[in-house]
Design an enzyme around this catalytic site. Sequence first.
Site, PDB file in Angstrom:
ATOM      1  CB  SER A  36      -1.056   0.027   1.128  1.00 47.31           C
ATOM      2  OG  SER A  36      -1.983   0.935   0.939  1.00 47.31           O
ATOM      3  CG  ASP A  96      -7.279  -2.577  -3.688  1.00 49.85           C
ATOM      4  OD1 ASP A  96      -7.715  -1.465  -3.126  1.00 49.85           O
ATOM      5  OD2 ASP A  96      -5.934  -3.130  -3.606  1.00 49.85           O
ATOM      6  CG  HIS A 145      -5.944  -2.233  -0.040  1.00 46.42           C
ATOM      7  ND1 HIS A 145      -5.572  -1.755  -1.201  1.00 46.42           N
ATOM      8  CD2 HIS A 145      -5.245  -1.581   0.941  1.00 46.42           C
ATOM      9  CE1 HIS A 145      -4.366  -0.857  -0.844  1.00 46.42           C
ATOM     10  NE2 HIS A 145      -4.206  -0.847   0.279  1.00 46.42           N
TER      11      HIS A 145
END
Length: 200
Positions: free
Chosen positions: A104, A153, A184
């Site tokens: 991320s 996502d 995610h």
Amino acid sequence: MADHGYVHKLKAGLPGTPIFFVFHGTGGDENQFFTFATQLMPAATIVSPRGDVSEHGAARFFKRTGEGVYDMTDLSRATKKMAEFVRILASEHQASEVIGLGYSNGANILANVLIENGLFDRAILMHPLIPFRPRDNAALAGRHVLITAGERDPICPAPQTQALADYFKAQGTVTNIEWHAGGHDIRQNEISAIERFIKG
């Protein structure tokens, strides 16, 4: 430990072994991937920095003004600072290879350091989001990149993930994407792909 600009956790390997940097996601810290990295590469030097930006108490590596909207000035600052951190530690530990893994926000700082400075021989980008067209960098040719991503996502839309992979391929890197059907979250097939990438 706090030196070279970042609070970080470090396990020293032998000189001449790889150095493996791991970068946490928003709200994580230097512990998030440290054990995972140690399991992946037991002989390597493992370095896990903590992001130096606080977003409502959550650690990040650079500022943003909204979801997917980056503060480009701070991204530039953070990229220069992280590149210097990586250079110093790789030199100190006489690393044979420089490897990075980020998730991320951690994947985003890793990707941008790679784009701007090279530095990493191999990079694992878990759910990255680079919402702009990076500059071309011929020095990336021959590097190895693994991107892992969720097809649904909401934070890192699949078309932008694909665009990043296409960018890296256009620079001459060896790039693969490992998709899963979710969002995610990190799933087992990603972990398996990372293990194959590291051992390969």
